[in-house]
Design a protein around this motif. Structure first.
Motif, PDB file in Angstrom:
ATOM      1  N   ASP A  17       0.848  -1.197   0.000  1.00  0.00           N
ATOM      2  CA  ASP A  17       0.000   0.000   0.000  1.00  0.00           C
ATOM      3  C   ASP A  17       0.881   1.245   0.000  1.00  0.00           C
ATOM      4  OD1 ASP A  17      -2.741  -1.237   0.456  1.00  0.00           O
ATOM      5  OD2 ASP A  17      -1.677  -1.994   2.213  1.00  0.00           O
ATOM      6  N   PHE A  18       0.480   2.228  -0.797  1.00  0.00           N
ATOM      7  CA  PHE A  18       1.089   3.550  -0.707  1.00  0.00           C
ATOM      8  C   PHE A  18      -0.006   4.587  -0.914  1.00  0.00           C
ATOM      9  CE2 PHE A  18       1.812   2.176  -5.151  1.00  0.00           C
ATOM     10  CZ  PHE A  18       1.139   3.177  -5.827  1.00  0.00           C
ATOM     11  N   GLU A  19       0.314   5.843  -0.644  1.00  0.00           N
ATOM     12  CA  GLU A  19      -0.691   6.897  -0.697  1.00  0.00           C
ATOM     13  C   GLU A  19      -0.613   7.670  -2.006  1.00  0.00           C
ATOM     14  OE1 GLU A  19      -0.614   9.487   2.630  1.00  0.00           O
ATOM     15  OE2 GLU A  19      -1.340   7.969   4.048  1.00  0.00           O
ATOM     16  N   VAL A  20      -1.806   7.945  -2.563  1.00  0.00           N
ATOM     17  CA  VAL A  20      -1.941   8.806  -3.729  1.00  0.00           C
ATOM     18  C   VAL A  20      -2.929   9.902  -3.371  1.00  0.00           C
ATOM     19  CG1 VAL A  20      -2.651   8.971  -6.147  1.00  0.00           C
ATOM     20  CG2 VAL A  20      -1.423   6.951  -5.354  1.00  0.00           C
ATOM     21  N   LEU A  21      -2.457  11.152  -3.326  1.00  0.00           N
ATOM     22  CA  LEU A  21      -3.288  12.300  -2.932  1.00  0.00           C
ATOM     23  C   LEU A  21      -3.895  12.083  -1.550  1.00  0.00           C
ATOM     24  CD1 LEU A  21      -5.090  13.024  -6.342  1.00  0.00           C
ATOM     25  CD2 LEU A  21      -3.045  14.108  -5.414  1.00  0.00           C
ATOM     26  N   GLY A  22      -3.110  11.472  -0.659  1.00  0.00           N
ATOM     27  CA  GLY A  22      -3.546  11.279   0.717  1.00  0.00           C
ATOM     28  C   GLY A  22      -4.416  10.066   0.953  1.00  0.00           C
ATOM     29  N   ALA A  23      -4.749   9.335  -0.091  1.00  0.00           N
ATOM     30  CA  ALA A  23      -5.597   8.148   0.054  1.00  0.00           C
ATOM     31  C   ALA A  23      -4.760   6.886  -0.104  1.00  0.00           C
ATOM     32  CB  ALA A  23      -6.712   8.159  -0.984  1.00  0.00           C
ATOM     33  N   PRO A  24      -4.933   5.883   0.780  1.00  0.00           N
ATOM     34  CA  PRO A  24      -4.172   4.632   0.665  1.00  0.00           C
ATOM     35  C   PRO A  24      -4.628   3.817  -0.545  1.00  0.00           C
ATOM     36  CG  PRO A  24      -5.799   4.467   2.421  1.00  0.00           C
ATOM     37  CD  PRO A  24      -5.831   5.891   1.950  1.00  0.00           C
ATOM     38  N   ILE A  25      -3.666   3.346  -1.296  1.00  0.00           N
ATOM     39  CA  ILE A  25      -3.938   2.565  -2.504  1.00  0.00           C
ATOM     40  C   ILE A  25      -3.210   1.227  -2.401  1.00  0.00           C
ATOM     41  CG2 ILE A  25      -3.708   2.451  -5.009  1.00  0.00           C
ATOM     42  CD1 ILE A  25      -5.702   4.522  -4.093  1.00  0.00           C
ATOM     43  N   THR A  26      -3.923   0.140  -2.645  1.00  0.00           N
ATOM     44  CA  THR A  26      -3.311  -1.187  -2.668  1.00  0.00           C
ATOM     45  C   THR A  26      -2.957  -1.562  -4.099  1.00  0.00           C
ATOM     46  OG1 THR A  26      -4.587  -1.891  -0.733  1.00  0.00           O
ATOM     47  CG2 THR A  26      -3.618  -3.618  -2.085  1.00  0.00           C
ATOM     48  N   PHE A  27      -1.735  -1.989  -4.301  1.00  0.00           N
ATOM     49  CA  PHE A  27      -1.303  -2.373  -5.639  1.00  0.00           C
ATOM     50  C   PHE A  27      -0.928  -3.851  -5.663  1.00  0.00           C
ATOM     51  CE2 PHE A  27       2.627  -1.282  -3.478  1.00  0.00           C
ATOM     52  CZ  PHE A  27       3.481  -2.296  -3.865  1.00  0.00           C
ATOM     53  N   TYR A  28      -1.100  -4.459  -6.817  1.00  0.00           N
ATOM     54  CA  TYR A  28      -0.646  -5.819  -7.092  1.00  0.00           C
ATOM     55  C   TYR A  28       0.120  -5.759  -8.405  1.00  0.00           C
ATOM     56  CZ  TYR A  28      -4.186  -7.141  -3.633  1.00  0.00           C
ATOM     57  OH  TYR A  28      -4.938  -7.250  -2.478  1.00  0.00           O
ATOM     58  N   LEU A  29       1.423  -5.990  -8.324  1.00  0.00           N
ATOM     59  CA  LEU A  29       2.262  -5.913  -9.512  1.00  0.00           C
ATOM     60  C   LEU A  29       2.793  -7.310  -9.819  1.00  0.00           C
ATOM     61  CD1 LEU A  29       3.532  -4.092 -11.638  1.00  0.00           C
ATOM     62  CD2 LEU A  29       5.379  -3.576 -10.034  1.00  0.00           C
ATOM     63  N   TYR A  30       2.492  -7.794 -11.024  1.00  0.00           N
ATOM     64  CA  TYR A  30       2.840  -9.162 -11.411  1.00  0.00           C
ATOM     65  C   TYR A  30       4.042  -9.159 -12.357  1.00  0.00           C
ATOM     66  CZ  TYR A  30      -1.740 -10.295  -9.464  1.00  0.00           C
ATOM     67  OH  TYR A  30      -2.819 -10.435  -8.613  1.00  0.00           O
ATOM     68  N   PHE A  31       4.943 -10.102 -12.126  1.00  0.00           N
ATOM     69  CA  PHE A  31       6.174 -10.198 -12.911  1.00  0.00           C
ATOM     70  C   PHE A  31       6.335 -11.610 -13.481  1.00  0.00           C
ATOM     71  CE2 PHE A  31       6.971  -7.091  -9.581  1.00  0.00           C
ATOM     72  CZ  PHE A  31       7.585  -6.038 -10.250  1.00  0.00           C
TER      73      PHE A  31
END
Length: 214
Positions: A109-123
Motif C-alpha cells: 500500500d502507498f498513498e496517492v493524494l492522501g488516500a491509501p492505494i493497494t497495488f498488485y504488480l505481477y512479474f
C-alpha cells in the motif's frame, strides 16, 4: 453633390485602410504565435533529458563448483522470503509482500493524494546468464486508477525500503535480484539455475565465498 461624393470616397478609403491594418495586425499576431510554437517544440525536441544514474554494483563471479544444489518449490521459497522480509522490515512503517504463484507478485500500500492505494504488480521471472533473477513486469492491478506500470514502479521504489541487492528499472519495467550481491549469514553465495513457476520447479546452487575456496 461633388463634396458629398468626395467625403464618401474618403470615408470608404479610410475604412479600407482600417480593414487592411486589422488584417495586417491579425496576420502578424498569428505569425508570431506560429513562430513561437515552432520555437517551443524545437527546443523541447532538442533538449536533452536528465539521465538518472543508478549505483550498479559490479558482478561478483562465483568460481569453482557449487557446494550444494537445491531443488525447491514455490511454497518453500515463499516461506523463506516471508521470514527474510519480516526481519528486514521490522523497523519500517510500511510493508510490502513478495510471493510466487504462477507469476511473481509484489503487493503493498502507498498513498496517492492522501488516500491509501493497494497495488498488485505481477512479474515474469527469468534467470540471467550470471545466475541473477530478472523480474519483468507483466500486469498491474491498482483499483480503478489507470496508471502506467513504470510510474507505479517509481512510486514503489520511493515508498518502500528495499535491500541494496534489489535494483529497480522503472523505464524498462524490470526488477533485478542481484543474487551475486546477496550474502547469507555464513557468507555463502546463491546462484539461480532454473525458475519454472508453472511446474513448480526452482533450482539454486550455493557457492562458498572466494576466500574460503582457496
Amino acid at each position: 453633390m461633388k463634396e458629398e461624393k468626395r467625403k464618401h470616397r474618403k470615408s470608404t478609403e479610410e475604412n479600407e485602410r482600417k480593414a487592411v491594418n486589422k488584417w495586417k495586425v491579425s496576420f502578424i499576431i498569428l505569425l508570431g504565435i506560429i513562430l513561437g510554437l515552432a520555437a517551443f517544440f524545437f527546443f523541447r525536441a532538442t533538449q536533452q533529458r536528465e539521465v538518472i544514474q543508478y549505483d550498479t554494483q559490479p558482478i561478483v563471479q562465483r568460481e569453482g563448483e557449487p557446494v550444494l544444489s537445491i531443488n525447491s518449490n514455490k511454497e518453500q521459497i515463499n516461506s523463506l522470503m516471508d521470514f527474510y522480509l519480516q526481519n528486514y522490515q521490522a523497523d519500517s512503517d510500511v510493508e510490502y509482500h513478495f510471493q510466487l504463484e504462477n507469476q511473481a507478485m509484489l503487493t503493498g500500500d502507498f498513498e496517492v493524494l492522501g488516500a491509501p492505494i493497494t497495488f498488485y504488480l505481477y512479474f515474469d521471472p527469468y534467470v540471467t546468464d550470471n545466475g541473477n533473477v530478472q523480474l519483468k513486469a507483466d500486469s498491474l492491478s491498482i483499483g480503478t486508477l489507470d496508471l502506467p506500470v513504470g510510474q507505479v514502479m517509481k512510486m514503489i521504489e520511493k515508498s518502500f525500503k528495499f535491500p541494496k541487492w534489489i535494483e529497480f528499472d522503472p523505464d524498462e519495467e524490470t526488477v533485478l535480484l542481484r543474487l551475486d550481491q546477496f550474502r547469507m549469514e555464513n557468507g555463502l553465495f546463491i546462484k539461480a539455475e532454473k525458475i519454472n513457476l508453472v511446474d513448480d520447479d526452482i533450482q539454486v546452487s550455493l557457492y562458498l565465498p572466494q576466500d574460503k575456496e582457496k
